[in-house]
Design a protein around this motif. Structure first.
Motif, PDB file in Angstrom:
ATOM      1  N   LEU A  33       0.809  -1.219   0.000  1.00  0.00           N
ATOM      2  CA  LEU A  33       0.000   0.000   0.000  1.00  0.00           C
ATOM      3  C   LEU A  33       0.843   1.270   0.000  1.00  0.00           C
ATOM      4  CD1 LEU A  33      -2.837  -1.096   2.434  1.00  0.00           C
ATOM      5  CD2 LEU A  33      -3.081  -0.560   0.004  1.00  0.00           C
ATOM      6  N   ALA A  34       1.928   1.298   0.788  1.00  0.00           N
ATOM      7  CA  ALA A  34       2.720   2.524   0.919  1.00  0.00           C
ATOM      8  C   ALA A  34       3.559   2.823  -0.319  1.00  0.00           C
ATOM      9  CB  ALA A  34       3.632   2.433   2.145  1.00  0.00           C
ATOM     10  N   THR A  35       3.956   1.797  -1.060  1.00  0.00           N
ATOM     11  CA  THR A  35       4.856   2.011  -2.195  1.00  0.00           C
ATOM     12  C   THR A  35       4.166   1.968  -3.542  1.00  0.00           C
ATOM     13  OG1 THR A  35       5.376  -0.331  -2.080  1.00  0.00           O
ATOM     14  CG2 THR A  35       6.978   1.175  -1.132  1.00  0.00           C
ATOM     15  N   THR A  36       3.399   0.933  -3.786  1.00  0.00           N
ATOM     16  CA  THR A  36       2.828   0.717  -5.116  1.00  0.00           C
ATOM     17  C   THR A  36       1.300   0.725  -5.099  1.00  0.00           C
ATOM     18  OG1 THR A  36       3.055  -1.676  -4.777  1.00  0.00           O
ATOM     19  CG2 THR A  36       4.833  -0.576  -5.971  1.00  0.00           C
ATOM     20  N   ASN A  37       0.726   1.097  -3.963  1.00  0.00           N
ATOM     21  CA  ASN A  37      -0.725   1.149  -3.798  1.00  0.00           C
ATOM     22  C   ASN A  37      -1.374  -0.201  -4.117  1.00  0.00           C
ATOM     23  OD1 ASN A  37      -2.987   2.593  -2.959  1.00  0.00           O
ATOM     24  ND2 ASN A  37      -3.571   3.087  -5.054  1.00  0.00           N
ATOM     25  N   ASN A  38      -0.648  -1.278  -3.791  1.00  0.00           N
ATOM     26  CA  ASN A  38      -1.134  -2.636  -4.037  1.00  0.00           C
ATOM     27  C   ASN A  38      -1.769  -3.161  -2.751  1.00  0.00           C
ATOM     28  OD1 ASN A  38      -1.479  -5.385  -4.489  1.00  0.00           O
ATOM     29  ND2 ASN A  38       0.452  -5.615  -5.572  1.00  0.00           N
ATOM     30  N   SER A  39      -3.064  -3.384  -2.761  1.00  0.00           N
ATOM     31  CA  SER A  39      -3.739  -3.871  -1.561  1.00  0.00           C
ATOM     32  C   SER A  39      -3.771  -5.397  -1.487  1.00  0.00           C
ATOM     33  CB  SER A  39      -5.165  -3.328  -1.506  1.00  0.00           C
ATOM     34  OG  SER A  39      -5.904  -3.790  -2.630  1.00  0.00           O
ATOM     35  N   GLU A  40      -3.331  -6.072  -2.564  1.00  0.00           N
ATOM     36  CA  GLU A  40      -3.399  -7.531  -2.606  1.00  0.00           C
ATOM     37  C   GLU A  40      -2.265  -8.210  -1.853  1.00  0.00           C
ATOM     38  OE1 GLU A  40      -3.857  -9.035  -6.570  1.00  0.00           O
ATOM     39  OE2 GLU A  40      -5.292  -7.473  -7.083  1.00  0.00           O
ATOM     40  N   ILE A  41      -1.069  -7.589  -1.854  1.00  0.00           N
ATOM     41  CA  ILE A  41       0.107  -8.211  -1.241  1.00  0.00           C
ATOM     42  C   ILE A  41       1.091  -7.129  -0.838  1.00  0.00           C
ATOM     43  CG2 ILE A  41       1.385  -8.516  -3.411  1.00  0.00           C
ATOM     44  CD1 ILE A  41       2.251 -11.301  -2.325  1.00  0.00           C
ATOM     45  N   SER A  42       1.831  -7.378   0.229  1.00  0.00           N
ATOM     46  CA  SER A  42       2.944  -6.500   0.571  1.00  0.00           C
ATOM     47  C   SER A  42       4.176  -7.360   0.800  1.00  0.00           C
ATOM     48  CB  SER A  42       2.639  -5.632   1.791  1.00  0.00           C
ATOM     49  OG  SER A  42       2.351  -6.415   2.924  1.00  0.00           O
ATOM     50  N   ILE A  43       5.310  -6.815   0.379  1.00  0.00           N
ATOM     51  CA  ILE A  43       6.600  -7.485   0.543  1.00  0.00           C
ATOM     52  C   ILE A  43       7.549  -6.472   1.158  1.00  0.00           C
ATOM     53  CG2 ILE A  43       8.522  -8.629  -0.626  1.00  0.00           C
ATOM     54  CD1 ILE A  43       6.525  -9.355  -2.874  1.00  0.00           C
ATOM     55  N   ALA A  44       8.131  -6.851   2.294  1.00  0.00           N
ATOM     56  CA  ALA A  44       9.016  -5.927   3.001  1.00  0.00           C
ATOM     57  C   ALA A  44      10.282  -6.629   3.467  1.00  0.00           C
ATOM     58  CB  ALA A  44       8.295  -5.312   4.199  1.00  0.00           C
ATOM     59  N   HIS A  45      11.379  -5.884   3.414  1.00  0.00           N
ATOM     60  CA  HIS A  45      12.663  -6.307   3.970  1.00  0.00           C
ATOM     61  C   HIS A  45      12.762  -5.656   5.343  1.00  0.00           C
ATOM     62  CE1 HIS A  45      17.049  -5.338   4.550  1.00  0.00           C
ATOM     63  NE2 HIS A  45      17.047  -6.652   4.498  1.00  0.00           N
ATOM     64  N   MET A  46      13.099  -6.442   6.350  1.00  0.00           N
ATOM     65  CA  MET A  46      13.123  -5.913   7.717  1.00  0.00           C
ATOM     66  C   MET A  46      14.371  -6.350   8.451  1.00  0.00           C
ATOM     67  SD  MET A  46       9.244  -6.170   9.006  1.00  0.00           S
ATOM     68  CE  MET A  46       7.854  -6.083   7.919  1.00  0.00           C
ATOM     69  N   VAL A  47      14.786  -5.501   9.399  1.00  0.00           N
ATOM     70  CA  VAL A  47      15.853  -5.849  10.330  1.00  0.00           C
ATOM     71  C   VAL A  47      15.370  -5.457  11.718  1.00  0.00           C
ATOM     72  CG1 VAL A  47      18.250  -5.544  11.008  1.00  0.00           C
ATOM     73  CG2 VAL A  47      17.650  -5.464   8.576  1.00  0.00           C
ATOM     74  N   ALA A  48      15.213  -6.472  12.578  1.00  0.00           N
ATOM     75  CA  ALA A  48      14.785  -6.246  13.962  1.00  0.00           C
ATOM     76  C   ALA A  48      16.026  -6.257  14.855  1.00  0.00           C
ATOM     77  CB  ALA A  48      13.807  -7.326  14.400  1.00  0.00           C
ATOM     78  N   PRO A  49      16.263  -5.174  15.590  1.00  0.00           N
ATOM     79  CA  PRO A  49      17.455  -5.127  16.446  1.00  0.00           C
ATOM     80  C   PRO A  49      17.326  -6.058  17.651  1.00  0.00           C
ATOM     81  CG  PRO A  49      16.094  -3.193  16.838  1.00  0.00           C
ATOM     82  CD  PRO A  49      15.449  -3.967  15.709  1.00  0.00           C
ATOM     83  N   PRO A  50      18.446  -6.398  18.288  1.00  0.00           N
ATOM     84  CA  PRO A  50      18.385  -7.198  19.511  1.00  0.00           C
ATOM     85  C   PRO A  50      17.482  -6.522  20.547  1.00  0.00           C
ATOM     86  CG  PRO A  50      20.662  -6.929  18.793  1.00  0.00           C
ATOM     87  CD  PRO A  50      19.819  -6.026  17.932  1.00  0.00           C
ATOM     88  N   GLY A  51      16.657  -7.326  21.217  1.00  0.00           N
ATOM     89  CA  GLY A  51      15.782  -6.805  22.264  1.00  0.00           C
ATOM     90  C   GLY A  51      14.472  -6.222  21.765  1.00  0.00           C
ATOM     91  N   TRP A  52      14.239  -6.211  20.459  1.00  0.00           N
ATOM     92  CA  TRP A  52      13.025  -5.631  19.881  1.00  0.00           C
ATOM     93  C   TRP A  52      11.826  -6.544  20.115  1.00  0.00           C
ATOM     94  CZ3 TRP A  52      10.255  -8.149  16.068  1.00  0.00           C
ATOM     95  CH2 TRP A  52       9.203  -7.437  15.506  1.00  0.00           C
ATOM     96  N   SER A  53      10.655  -5.921  20.296  1.00  0.00           N
ATOM     97  CA  SER A  53       9.404  -6.687  20.337  1.00  0.00           C
ATOM     98  C   SER A  53       8.244  -5.783  19.971  1.00  0.00           C
ATOM     99  CB  SER A  53       9.176  -7.322  21.707  1.00  0.00           C
ATOM    100  OG  SER A  53       8.884  -6.333  22.661  1.00  0.00           O
ATOM    101  N   GLU A  54       7.154  -6.393  19.538  1.00  0.00           N
ATOM    102  CA  GLU A  54       5.913  -5.688  19.227  1.00  0.00           C
ATOM    103  C   GLU A  54       4.826  -6.207  20.155  1.00  0.00           C
ATOM    104  OE1 GLU A  54       6.035  -4.773  14.451  1.00  0.00           O
ATOM    105  OE2 GLU A  54       5.028  -6.579  15.108  1.00  0.00           O
ATOM    106  N   PRO A  55       3.749  -5.428  20.322  1.00  0.00           N
ATOM    107  CA  PRO A  55       2.610  -5.947  21.080  1.00  0.00           C
ATOM    108  C   PRO A  55       1.953  -7.111  20.332  1.00  0.00           C
ATOM    109  CG  PRO A  55       2.408  -3.568  20.690  1.00  0.00           C
ATOM    110  CD  PRO A  55       3.554  -4.055  19.871  1.00  0.00           C
ATOM    111  N   PHE A  56       1.157  -7.889  21.050  1.00  0.00           N
ATOM    112  CA  PHE A  56       0.370  -8.927  20.388  1.00  0.00           C
ATOM    113  C   PHE A  56      -0.553  -8.273  19.363  1.00  0.00           C
ATOM    114  CE2 PHE A  56       1.655 -11.619  23.888  1.00  0.00           C
ATOM    115  CZ  PHE A  56       1.672 -12.887  23.325  1.00  0.00           C
TER     116      PHE A  56
END
Length: 121
Positions: free
Chosen positions: A27-50
């Motif tokens: 959605l943010a790059t190509t306005n494609n609502s069907e699929i998103s593909i992202a490259h990510m790097v999570a640093p040590p100690g990182w977490s997200e909420p449930f």
């Protein structure tokens, strides 16, 4: 008209937790609502909420390790491994390890804050 598109300028999602998110398609790059593909790097100690997203999420680990708590089960993936998590599954993503975790995330339909349903801390 070309029948392909080479992404040379992924959208870097602003974060406050040290995580790198480069959306190549979605959605943010190509306005494609069907699929998103992202490259990510999570640093040590990182977490997200449930969260309980309304999309299937596939994750492929390039390097490091990533922890998933899926419902009440803890799963740890290492480099070269991948996982599919079905939509409407309660999950928490984290990197409680000592090294960064680099990975590719694919969401179908595309990632959207309206569909992720993150819980409050």
């Amino acid at each position: 008209m070309k029948k392909y598109f080479i992404q040379k300028s992924p959208f870097v999602v602003p974060t406050t937790d040290g995580k790198l998110i480069e959306e190549h398609h979605g959605l943010a790059t190509t306005n494609n609502s069907e699929i998103s593909i992202a490259h990510m790097v999570a640093p040590p100690g990182w977490s997200e909420p449930f969260q309980t997203p309304e999309f299937d999420e596939y994750t492929y680990i390039i390097s490091g390790k990533k922890q998933f708590i899926i419902d009440d089960e803890k799963v740890i993936l290492e480099a070269g491994q991948s996982i599919k998590i079905e939509k409407n599954t309660r999950i928490q993503y984290s990197n409680p390890f000592d090294a960064p975790c680099e990975y590719i995330a694919i969401c179908k339909p595309a990632f959207s804050m309206d569909l992720v349903h993150r819980e409050e801390n």
